[in-house]
Design a protein around this motif. Structure first.
Motif, mmCIF file in Angstrom:
data_model
loop_
_atom_site.group_PDB
_atom_site.id
_atom_site.type_symbol
_atom_site.label_atom_id
_atom_site.label_comp_id
_atom_site.label_asym_id
_atom_site.label_seq_id
_atom_site.Cartn_x
_atom_site.Cartn_y
_atom_site.Cartn_z
ATOM 1 N N PRO A 32 0.833 -1.209 0.000
ATOM 2 C CA PRO A 32 0.000 0.000 0.000
ATOM 3 C C PRO A 32 0.872 1.265 0.000
ATOM 4 C CG PRO A 32 -0.587 -1.458 1.830
ATOM 5 C CD PRO A 32 0.651 -2.005 1.211
ATOM 6 N N GLU A 33 0.433 2.260 -0.731
ATOM 7 C CA GLU A 33 1.186 3.512 -0.789
ATOM 8 C C GLU A 33 1.412 4.131 0.589
ATOM 9 O OE1 GLU A 33 0.873 7.821 -2.962
ATOM 10 O OE2 GLU A 33 0.088 6.089 -4.045
ATOM 11 N N PRO A 34 0.427 4.114 1.507
ATOM 12 C CA PRO A 34 0.696 4.672 2.843
ATOM 13 C C PRO A 34 1.848 3.964 3.577
ATOM 14 C CG PRO A 34 -1.657 4.432 2.511
ATOM 15 C CD PRO A 34 -0.986 3.752 1.343
ATOM 16 N N TYR A 35 2.038 2.679 3.323
ATOM 17 C CA TYR A 35 3.152 1.933 3.928
ATOM 18 C C TYR A 35 4.487 2.464 3.388
ATOM 19 C CZ TYR A 35 5.748 -2.287 5.452
ATOM 20 O OH TYR A 35 6.631 -3.165 6.030
ATOM 21 N N LEU A 36 4.542 2.735 2.092
ATOM 22 C CA LEU A 36 5.764 3.280 1.500
ATOM 23 C C LEU A 36 6.019 4.704 1.998
ATOM 24 C CD1 LEU A 36 5.260 1.920 -2.120
ATOM 25 C CD2 LEU A 36 6.895 1.088 -0.422
ATOM 26 N N ILE A 37 4.957 5.466 2.160
ATOM 27 C CA ILE A 37 5.099 6.830 2.691
ATOM 28 C C ILE A 37 5.600 6.778 4.129
ATOM 29 C CG2 ILE A 37 3.809 8.906 3.362
ATOM 30 C CD1 ILE A 37 2.104 8.394 0.788
ATOM 31 N N TRP A 38 5.130 5.799 4.897
ATOM 32 C CA TRP A 38 5.618 5.624 6.273
ATOM 33 C C TRP A 38 7.129 5.391 6.269
ATOM 34 C CZ3 TRP A 38 8.099 1.525 8.617
ATOM 35 C CH2 TRP A 38 8.289 1.652 9.990
ATOM 36 N N PHE A 39 7.607 4.546 5.351
ATOM 37 C CA PHE A 39 9.052 4.319 5.240
ATOM 38 C C PHE A 39 9.773 5.611 4.900
ATOM 39 C CE2 PHE A 39 8.630 -0.381 4.730
ATOM 40 C CZ PHE A 39 9.635 -0.748 5.625
ATOM 41 N N GLN A 40 9.189 6.387 3.993
ATOM 42 C CA GLN A 40 9.814 7.652 3.598
ATOM 43 C C GLN A 40 9.959 8.569 4.817
ATOM 44 O OE1 GLN A 40 7.487 10.310 1.083
ATOM 45 N NE2 GLN A 40 9.313 10.722 -0.124
ATOM 46 N N GLN A 41 8.930 8.619 5.651
ATOM 47 C CA GLN A 41 8.944 9.496 6.826
ATOM 48 C C GLN A 41 9.839 8.949 7.940
ATOM 49 O OE1 GLN A 41 4.729 9.682 7.574
ATOM 50 N NE2 GLN A 41 4.417 11.295 6.068
ATOM 51 N N SER A 42 9.870 7.618 8.080
ATOM 52 C CA SER A 42 10.623 6.986 9.167
ATOM 53 C C SER A 42 12.052 6.645 8.780
ATOM 54 C CB SER A 42 9.923 5.695 9.604
ATOM 55 O OG SER A 42 8.624 5.974 10.043
ATOM 56 N N GLY A 43 12.292 6.551 7.503
ATOM 57 C CA GLY A 43 13.616 6.190 7.004
ATOM 58 C C GLY A 43 13.573 4.848 6.292
ATOM 59 N N PHE A 44 13.952 4.863 5.028
ATOM 60 C CA PHE A 44 14.008 3.631 4.262
ATOM 61 C C PHE A 44 15.155 2.773 4.777
ATOM 62 C CE2 PHE A 44 11.883 6.365 1.079
ATOM 63 C CZ PHE A 44 10.845 5.528 0.703
ATOM 64 N N PRO A 45 15.029 1.450 4.640
ATOM 65 C CA PRO A 45 16.169 0.591 4.990
ATOM 66 C C PRO A 45 17.362 0.945 4.094
ATOM 67 C CG PRO A 45 14.208 -0.735 4.510
ATOM 68 C CD PRO A 45 13.888 0.682 4.157
ATOM 69 N N THR A 46 18.553 0.624 4.550
ATOM 70 C CA THR A 46 19.740 0.868 3.741
ATOM 71 C C THR A 46 19.883 -0.232 2.697
ATOM 72 O OG1 THR A 46 21.110 -0.329 5.329
ATOM 73 C CG2 THR A 46 20.952 2.056 5.611
ATOM 74 N N GLY A 47 20.641 0.055 1.683
ATOM 75 C CA GLY A 47 20.956 -0.951 0.679
ATOM 76 C C GLY A 47 19.906 -1.098 -0.403
ATOM 77 N N LYS A 48 19.932 -2.274 -1.042
ATOM 78 C CA LYS A 48 19.083 -2.548 -2.200
ATOM 79 C C LYS A 48 17.607 -2.404 -1.879
ATOM 80 C CE LYS A 48 19.794 -6.255 -4.765
ATOM 81 N NZ LYS A 48 19.719 -7.609 -5.350
ATOM 82 N N LEU A 49 17.151 -2.963 -0.736
ATOM 83 C CA LEU A 49 15.736 -2.885 -0.395
ATOM 84 C C LEU A 49 15.276 -1.439 -0.296
ATOM 85 C CD1 LEU A 49 13.022 -4.122 0.336
ATOM 86 C CD2 LEU A 49 13.818 -4.265 2.714
ATOM 87 N N GLY A 50 16.034 -0.611 0.373
ATOM 88 C CA GLY A 50 15.669 0.795 0.493
ATOM 89 C C GLY A 50 15.575 1.486 -0.860
ATOM 90 N N ASP A 51 16.533 1.190 -1.734
ATOM 91 C CA ASP A 51 16.509 1.779 -3.076
ATOM 92 C C ASP A 51 15.276 1.330 -3.847
ATOM 93 O OD1 ASP A 51 18.921 3.031 -2.540
ATOM 94 O OD2 ASP A 51 20.123 1.533 -3.597
#
Length: 78
Positions: A32-51
């Motif tokens: 869901p887009e809100p889940y991705l936005i949550w990552f954006q606000q909280s910080g994406f994981p480092t590395g390939k997954l974050g990218d």
């Protein structure tokens, strides 16, 4: 300026599954887009997954999920 997407990156993105959490096992395009936005606000994981998550958020924001679903269909994972 003409932007040419990296075909290999898009194919990997289309077939990458969330490795942990509530949505473990789902394709990133199905998050869901809100889940991705949550990552954006909280910080994406480092590395390939974050990218890949950052890329997927941009794809969703721009309404391009259909492109990823077409890649899933046209370039099945081997």
């Amino acid at each position: 300026m003409n932007v040419v997407p990296d075909k290999r990156h898009l194919i990997e993105l289309a077939h990458y599954r969330m490795p942990f959490g509530k949505f473990k096992g789902r394709y990133l395009v199905d998050l869901p887009e809100p889940y991705l936005i949550w990552f954006q606000q909280s910080g994406f994981p480092t590395g390939k997954l974050g990218d890949l998550l950052k890329s997927m958020l941009e794809i969703k924001i721009n309404g391009l999920e259909g492109l990823i679903r077409k890649i899933q269909k046209d370039f099945p994972r081997y």
